[in-house]
Design a protein around this motif. Structure first.
Motif, PDB file in Angstrom:
ATOM      1  N   ALA A  25       1.073  -1.712  -0.138  1.00  0.00           N
ATOM      2  CA  ALA A  25       0.134   0.011   0.030  1.00  0.00           C
ATOM      3  C   ALA A  25       0.784   1.297   0.237  1.00  0.00           C
ATOM      4  N   SER A  26       2.270   0.815   0.903  1.00  0.00           N
ATOM      5  CA  SER A  26       2.744   2.842   0.700  1.00  0.00           C
ATOM      6  C   SER A  26       3.624   2.594  -0.363  1.00  0.00           C
ATOM      7  N   GLN A  27       4.116   1.443  -1.231  1.00  0.00           N
ATOM      8  CA  GLN A  27       4.326   1.640  -2.353  1.00  0.00           C
ATOM      9  C   GLN A  27       3.758   1.984  -3.688  1.00  0.00           C
ATOM     10  N   GLN A  29       1.465   3.973  -3.490  1.00  0.00           N
ATOM     11  CA  GLN A  29       0.868   5.823  -3.180  1.00  0.00           C
ATOM     12  C   GLN A  29       2.098   6.360  -3.432  1.00  0.00           C
ATOM     13  N   THR A  31       2.970   7.446  -6.544  1.00  0.00           N
ATOM     14  CA  THR A  31       1.830   7.943  -8.079  1.00  0.00           C
ATOM     15  C   THR A  31       1.436   8.752  -8.003  1.00  0.00           C
ATOM     16  N   TRP A  37      -7.736   7.050  -7.914  1.00  0.00           N
ATOM     17  CA  TRP A  37      -7.075   5.525  -8.094  1.00  0.00           C
ATOM     18  C   TRP A  37      -5.993   5.724  -6.289  1.00  0.00           C
ATOM     19  N   VAL A  38      -4.906   6.898  -6.028  1.00  0.00           N
ATOM     20  CA  VAL A  38      -4.582   7.185  -4.911  1.00  0.00           C
ATOM     21  C   VAL A  38      -5.843   7.091  -4.017  1.00  0.00           C
ATOM     22  N   PRO A  39      -6.133   8.109  -2.903  1.00  0.00           N
ATOM     23  CA  PRO A  39      -7.320   7.781  -2.504  1.00  0.00           C
ATOM     24  C   PRO A  39      -8.063   6.420  -1.683  1.00  0.00           C
ATOM     25  N   TYR A  41      -7.229   3.181  -3.524  1.00  0.00           N
ATOM     26  CA  TYR A  41      -6.607   2.305  -2.839  1.00  0.00           C
ATOM     27  C   TYR A  41      -5.723   2.806  -1.720  1.00  0.00           C
ATOM     28  N   LEU A  42      -5.710   3.986  -0.887  1.00  0.00           N
ATOM     29  CA  LEU A  42      -5.178   4.184   0.350  1.00  0.00           C
ATOM     30  C   LEU A  42      -6.413   4.183   1.648  1.00  0.00           C
ATOM     31  N   HIS A  45      -7.028  -0.075   1.493  1.00  0.00           N
ATOM     32  CA  HIS A  45      -5.845  -1.052   2.871  1.00  0.00           C
ATOM     33  C   HIS A  45      -5.479  -0.334   4.047  1.00  0.00           C
ATOM     34  N   SER A 108       3.932   1.724  -9.169  1.00  0.00           N
ATOM     35  CA  SER A 108       3.071   1.181  -8.788  1.00  0.00           C
ATOM     36  C   SER A 108       1.744   0.605  -9.488  1.00  0.00           C
TER      37      SER A 108
END
Length: 155
Positions: A25-27, A29, A31, A37-39, A41-42, A45, A108
């Motif tokens: 999850a940290s890797q 992020q 991108t 996608w990022v929020p 996915y964050l 997870h 990512s």
């Protein structure tokens, strides 16, 4: 199993599952390319990691394991949807670029795919943990229950 110091009831194997989820999850992020996608996915997870910590802490209950399996299934669905929605758009946006953004996005995206492929193994591990808890409870293992009464358990 080995206990972590100063943290009650957290065994090392399920803590390793939490660390693997945290790593992926940290890797992902890294991108900065697509904000959609990022929020998602964050937050998906982050919730998954909190439920996994709950599983590691509550050694006797089955509810955390069931919640963890459901959370992994929801996160798998979320990953598939996010890859379907943003993969081609992000690839088109980075096609002409010879920069770190394209390489970071590919890294990512590859980690999202690897994490997605590893999640069925996490479900199998959770099912195995539930089976082991069921066997320990069925056999009446003295280590799983607190003693009532005197120090030797007899009154």
């Amino acid at each position: 199993m080995v206990q972590l110091p100063n943290i009650p009831n957290i065994t090392v194997p399920f803590s390793v599952v939490v660390l693997v989820h945290f790593f992926f999850a940290s890797q992902v992020q890294l991108t900065p390319l697509f904000a959609g996608w990022v929020p998602s996915y964050l937050f998906t997870h982050l919730g998954l990691m909190m439920i996994a910590l709950w599983v590691a802490y509550q050694k006797r209950d089955f509810e955390p394991i069931i919640a963890y399996i459901i959370a992994v299934a929801i996160s798998m669905l979320n990953d598939i949807i996010m890859l379907g929605l943003y993969f081609e758009d992000a690839q088109d946006a980075t096609d002409g670029e010879k920069s770190k953004i394209r390489d970071t996005w590919r890294y990512s995206a590859a980690l999202v795919i690897i994490h997605l492929l590893a999640k069925p193994l996490c479900i199998l591990y959770a099912l195995f943990a539930a089976f082991m808890r069921y066997n320990a409870r069925r056999e009446g293992n003295a280590n799983d229950y607190e003693r009532i009464g005197g120090s030797d358990g007899q009154q």
